[in-house]
Write an enzyme that holds these catalytic residues in place. Structure first.
Site, PDB file in Angstrom:
ATOM      1  N   ARG A  71       0.804  -1.234   0.000  1.00 37.87           N
ATOM      2  CA  ARG A  71       0.000   0.000   0.000  1.00 37.87           C
ATOM      3  C   ARG A  71       0.832   1.276   0.000  1.00 37.87           C
ATOM      4  NH1 ARG A  71      -2.895  -3.491   3.540  1.00 37.87           N
ATOM      5  NH2 ARG A  71      -4.880  -4.144   2.612  1.00 37.87           N
TER       6      ARG A  71
ATOM      7  N   LYS B 167       3.416  10.665 -12.099  1.00 36.80           N
ATOM      8  CA  LYS B 167       2.503   9.838 -12.889  1.00 36.80           C
ATOM      9  C   LYS B 167       3.124   8.458 -13.046  1.00 36.80           C
ATOM     10  CE  LYS B 167      -0.381  12.628 -15.953  1.00 36.80           C
ATOM     11  NZ  LYS B 167      -0.671  12.891 -17.383  1.00 36.80           N
TER      12      LYS B 167
ATOM     13  N   GLU C  35       9.648  15.825 -26.369  1.00 33.93           N
ATOM     14  CA  GLU C  35       9.058  16.339 -25.131  1.00 33.93           C
ATOM     15  C   GLU C  35       9.646  17.696 -24.758  1.00 33.93           C
ATOM     16  OE1 GLU C  35       6.530  15.164 -23.599  1.00 33.93           O
ATOM     17  OE2 GLU C  35       6.384  13.016 -23.996  1.00 33.93           O
TER      18      GLU C  35
ATOM     19  N   LYS D 243       7.923  21.770 -15.889  1.00 33.93           N
ATOM     20  CA  LYS D 243       7.042  20.712 -15.418  1.00 33.93           C
ATOM     21  C   LYS D 243       6.815  20.809 -13.912  1.00 33.93           C
ATOM     22  CE  LYS D 243       5.667  15.988 -15.801  1.00 33.93           C
ATOM     23  NZ  LYS D 243       5.825  14.686 -16.479  1.00 33.93           N
TER      24      LYS D 243
ATOM     25  N   GLU E 185      -3.842  16.494 -12.223  1.00 35.76           N
ATOM     26  CA  GLU E 185      -4.342  16.774 -13.570  1.00 35.76           C
ATOM     27  C   GLU E 185      -5.840  17.084 -13.602  1.00 35.76           C
ATOM     28  OE1 GLU E 185      -4.269  14.377 -17.679  1.00 35.76           O
ATOM     29  OE2 GLU E 185      -2.296  14.551 -16.745  1.00 35.76           O
TER      30      GLU E 185
ATOM     31  N   ARG F  60      -2.419  20.844 -15.789  1.00 37.16           N
ATOM     32  CA  ARG F  60      -1.456  19.762 -16.012  1.00 37.16           C
ATOM     33  C   ARG F  60      -1.788  18.989 -17.291  1.00 37.16           C
ATOM     34  NH1 ARG F  60       1.257  15.301 -11.840  1.00 37.16           N
ATOM     35  NH2 ARG F  60       2.527  14.330 -13.475  1.00 37.16           N
TER      36      ARG F  60
ATOM     37  N   ASN G 269      -0.072  17.039 -21.976  1.00 34.39           N
ATOM     38  CA  ASN G 269      -0.466  15.989 -22.910  1.00 34.39           C
ATOM     39  C   ASN G 269      -0.590  16.504 -24.337  1.00 34.39           C
ATOM     40  OD1 ASN G 269      -0.834  13.656 -21.130  1.00 34.39           O
ATOM     41  ND2 ASN G 269      -2.475  14.857 -20.219  1.00 34.39           N
TER      42      ASN G 269
ATOM     43  N   HIS H 177      -0.394  14.130 -27.224  1.00 33.19           N
ATOM     44  CA  HIS H 177      -0.409  12.772 -26.697  1.00 33.19           C
ATOM     45  C   HIS H 177      -1.667  11.986 -27.068  1.00 33.19           C
ATOM     46  CE1 HIS H 177       3.075  14.192 -24.599  1.00 33.19           C
ATOM     47  NE2 HIS H 177       3.204  13.089 -23.894  1.00 33.19           N
TER      48      HIS H 177
ATOM     49  N   HIS I 135      -0.765   8.634 -28.571  1.00 32.94           N
ATOM     50  CA  HIS I 135      -1.112   7.361 -27.956  1.00 32.94           C
ATOM     51  C   HIS I 135      -1.900   6.483 -28.921  1.00 32.94           C
ATOM     52  CE1 HIS I 135      -0.716   9.024 -23.559  1.00 32.94           C
ATOM     53  NE2 HIS I 135       0.443   8.828 -24.156  1.00 32.94           N
TER      54      HIS I 135
ATOM     55  N   HIS J 108       7.750   6.466 -28.027  1.00 34.05           N
ATOM     56  CA  HIS J 108       6.759   7.407 -27.502  1.00 34.05           C
ATOM     57  C   HIS J 108       6.990   8.821 -28.024  1.00 34.05           C
ATOM     58  CE1 HIS J 108       3.973   9.342 -24.781  1.00 34.05           C
ATOM     59  NE2 HIS J 108       4.954  10.074 -24.270  1.00 34.05           N
TER      60      HIS J 108
END
Length: 359
Positions: free
Chosen positions: A120, A142, A184, A226, A236, A240, A244, A247, A251, A264
């Site tokens: 946890r 993330k 990026e 960032k 997000e 934030r 993306n 993206h 993706h 990527h």
């Protein structure tokens, strides 16, 4: 060495940026390590840098063991994640055992997710070894694995204890991997800092040639941007999402082609051009801005057009995007070059017109 601090509601932590930092990792990371550590890396990075990190941990008096995973985006899945859990259990890792991610974005994302869920929640440290992971994925908490129907769909927000970005490890990057990271970097100029975009236009040759001063500035500036955005919006809920940019389209490319076929950063590069073309369709920017972005991406050795596949497949992939809200697709576009925005698209014809040249 330069240091930044990420300040989020859940946690504050440092980013160390500089040359030959692995050699002094014992000193830099000592305040963020517990008595036992698990180094998780892959088959490509381990022969290059694992011994250096093990030596540093020995100097710090930290007991440690290593877990070496297969390398590649195609392994960012439940099966590989379970290899991490298997190793942690076999070595009797405890909740206070520090997990250290030594690798690129795939390793960082998976180790972060493992840390978020093992007993946890266990502490972890990011030591990113690619340009893409140094400027983007290692910062901000993330963590995720991929699902066959969508990239990064299963994960958690979970911040590291520290990030150590050793710029000297970038010397071992193949040119294609370096270019993927530059995508990026370019993104940050597009979405929030036109001065940085112009700096990249003037210094891209130096970055491609891996000139140390240029790389150091690019990494520092990207991480600073960032860190600022993540500090304002950790999970997000608002700005934030700007990170993306490109993206949603990117993706879709990765999912359609098979994870790892397009890197990527390559998919994001083509996706950012598509995001510009969508902004053109919405009347927010002109073709000259799109052409300027495409020219910079090409200078970085990146693709500016996606592979061809049917429009229905684009829609199917993009409807699995994490930014979809109440069934409505949301895209990050540009108000103008240097300023991002979030747009809901309900009229698929706009997307069809955007993608028409590539269908």
């Amino acid at each position: 060495m330069r240091t930044l601090t990420v300040n989020t509601p859940s946690h504050h932590y440092p980013i160390f940026i500089g040359e030959q930092l692995l050699a002094c990792a014992d000193t830099l990371l000592a305040p963020y390590l517990n008595k036992k550590a698990a180094i998780i890396t892959n088959q490509t990075v381990a022969p290059l840098y694992l011994t250096r990190l093990q030596t540093a941990l020995d100097k710090a008096g930290i007991k440690h063991f290593s877990i070496i995973l297969p390398d590649g985006e195609q392994y960012k899945n439940w099966q590989t994640l379970n290899l991490i859990f298997d190793g942690l259990m076999q070595h009797r890792a405890e909740r206070k055992t520090t997990l250290i991610a030594l690798g690129g974005g795939v390793i960082g994302d998976m180790v972060g997710f493992a840390a978020a869920t093992y007993q946890r929640g266990a502490p972890f440290i990011q030591i990113p070894t690619t340009l893409l992971s140094q400027v983007d994925s290692s910062v901000g908490g993330k963590t995720a694995i991929n699902h066959p129907l969508g990239k990064n769909m299963i994960g958690a927000f979970y911040q590291p204890q520290a990030v150590l970005a050793d710029l000297s490890v970038l010397n071992s990057l193949p040119p294609r991997e370096l270019s993927a990271g530059l995508a990026e970097v370019i993104k940050y100029g597009m979405l929030g800092d036109i001065d940085f975009f112009e700096w990249l236009e003037n210094n891209m040759d130096a970055l491609v040639q891996q000139e140390p001063a240029a790389l150091a500035e690019a990494v520092y500036h990207s991480c600073a941007m960032k860190a600022d955005i993540v500090g304002q919006d950790e999970t997000e809920q608002g700005i934030r999402a700007w990170l993306n940019l490109g993206h949603t389209f990117g993706h879709a490319i990765e999912a359609e082609m098979g994870y790892g076929v397009w890197l990527h950063g390559e998919a994001v590069a083509a996706g950012m051009v598509l995001a510009c073309r969508l902004s053109e369709q919405l009347g927010r920017i002109g073709s000259h801005d799109t052409n300027r972005v495409a020219a910079l991406l090409q200078k970085a050795g990146l693709p500016v057009a996606p592979p061809r596949f049917p429009f229905e497949r684009w829609i199917e992939h993009m409807q699995h995007d994490k930014k979809v809200s109440s069934g409505v697709m949301r895209f990050i576009g540009l108000q103008h070059l240097g300023k991002a925005d979030i747009t809901e698209i309900t009229d698929k014809e706009i997307l069809h017109q955007t993608l028409m040249p590539y269908l």
